[in-house]
Design an enzyme around this catalytic site. Structure first.
Site, PDB file in Angstrom:
ATOM      1  N   VAL A 170      34.525  36.540  39.308  1.00  0.00           N
ATOM      2  CA  VAL A 170      35.672  37.350  39.732  1.00  0.00           C
ATOM      3  C   VAL A 170      35.452  38.814  39.356  1.00  0.00           C
ATOM      4  O   VAL A 170      35.729  39.722  40.149  1.00  0.00           O
ATOM      5  CB  VAL A 170      36.982  36.814  39.124  1.00  0.00           C
ATOM      6  CG1 VAL A 170      38.157  37.712  39.532  1.00  0.00           C
ATOM      7  CG2 VAL A 170      37.243  35.393  39.588  1.00  0.00           C
ATOM      8  N   CYS A 171      34.926  39.052  38.168  1.00  0.00           N
ATOM      9  CA  CYS A 171      34.676  40.425  37.728  1.00  0.00           C
ATOM     10  C   CYS A 171      33.659  41.122  38.626  1.00  0.00           C
ATOM     11  O   CYS A 171      33.771  42.321  38.891  1.00  0.00           O
ATOM     12  CB  CYS A 171      34.182  40.436  36.283  1.00  0.00           C
ATOM     13  SG  CYS A 171      35.385  39.793  35.103  1.00  0.00           S
ATOM     14  N   THR A 172      32.676  40.373  39.094  1.00  0.00           N
ATOM     15  CA  THR A 172      31.677  40.953  39.988  1.00  0.00           C
ATOM     16  C   THR A 172      32.314  41.405  41.298  1.00  0.00           C
ATOM     17  O   THR A 172      32.021  42.500  41.798  1.00  0.00           O
ATOM     18  CB  THR A 172      30.549  39.944  40.256  1.00  0.00           C
ATOM     19  OG1 THR A 172      29.900  39.644  39.010  1.00  0.00           O
ATOM     20  CG2 THR A 172      29.524  40.492  41.237  1.00  0.00           C
TER      21      THR A 172
END
Length: 221
Positions: free
Chosen positions: A44-46
Site C-alpha cells: 500500500v505504501c508503494t
C-alpha cells in the site's frame, strides 16, 4: 497526541534519504505536507508514495513542499525509492521529495503518528497514514489520519490545499465536493448590507424552507 488545528508545528531536525534537515529551514515559509507511512517495501505504501511522486509537480505548482516519514533508516528509503521509480515510471535518481528516517520513532511519537493496531515483527507499532498540512506560519491547517490498512487519496489532499489556500486569501468557505473554479459560500458572519461591497461578482441566496437565507453562493474569487 497529534497537534490540533491552529497549533504551531514544532521545528525539528532529522535524517532523510537526501541527508539531514532542519525542518523550518527546509520549509522556508512554504506550505508543506508532512505525511507518514507504515513501512518501506510494503504494497500500500508503494502505491501511495508513488502516486504522491507522480503528483509532485501539482503540489509544486501550488507552492507546497512535500516530505514523508516512516520508521525505516535512510538506506532503506534509498533502496525502496528504486521500486517507487520503477512502479510509477518515474525518472531515476530524481525522487521529488525527501523521506525522513525515524527508526527510533522519536518524531512519530512527538507528532502522534503511531498506529497501535499495526505492529512490526518485533511487536513495535508502525506509523499510521497521517497527513499534516502546515502553513507558511508553521501552524497546522489540516490533519488527516488513515489506518495502515487504507491508502490515502492524494488528489483529495490537493483539493483540500486548493480550498485552504483560497480561504486564506478571501472571506469565503468551500462547499461539499468543491473543485477549483466552482462556486464558493459566503460565511454566515457576513452581513447582508456588506454583500455587494465584499462580493462584487454577486451573491445568490438559496431558498430553503426555513427562510433564513444562510446558504449564499458567489463565484470563486
Amino acid at each position: 497526541m497529534p497537534f490540533n488545528l491552529g497549533e504551531v508545528f514544532p521545528d525539528f531536525q532529522g535524517e532523510t534519504d537526501q541527508g539531514p534537515i532542519k525542518f523550518y529551514e527546509w520549509q522556508n515559509n512554504s506550505w508543506t505536507i508532512l505525511f507518514s507511512h507504515p513501512r518501506d517495501y510494503t504494497p500500500v505504501c508503494t502505491t501511495e508514495l508513488g502516486r504522491a511522486a507522480k503528483l509532485a509537480k501539482e503540489f509544486e505548482r501550488r507552492g507546497v513542499k512535500m516530505i514523508a516519514l516512516s520508521c525505516d533508516d535512510p538506506e532503506s528509503h534509498r533502496g525502496w525509492i528504486k521500486d517507487l521509480e520503477a512502479y510509477c515510471a518515474l525518472p531515476t535518481g530524481k525522487f521529488p521529495f525527501p523521506i525522513i528516517a525515524d527508526a527510533k520513532r522519536t518524531l512519530a511519537v512527538q507528532f502522534g503518528m503511531l498506529d497501535p493496531d499495526e505492529l512490526n515483527n518485533e511487536g513495535m507499532p508502525l506509523t499510521a497514514r497521517v497527513v499534516y498540512v502546515i502553513g507558511p506560519d508553521h501552524k497546522v491547517k489540516a490533519l488527516i489520519v488513515y489506518p495502515a490498512t487504507s491508502g490515502r487519496n492524494f488528489d483529495e489532499i490537493l483539493r483540500l490545499i486548493d480550498s485552504l489556500q483560497l480561504v486564506a486569501k478571501h472571506n469565503i468557505v468551500t462547499p461539499v465536493d468543491w473543485q477549483s473554479g466552482d462556486k464558493v459560500i459566503v460565511p454566515p458572519t457576513v452581513k447582508t448590507e456588506d454583500l455587494a461591497k465584499c462580493y462584487p461578482k454577486g451573491v445568490e441566496t438559496q431558498d430553503l424552507p426555513s427562510g433564513k437565507g444562510y446558504l449564499r453562493f458567489t463565484p470563486q474569487p
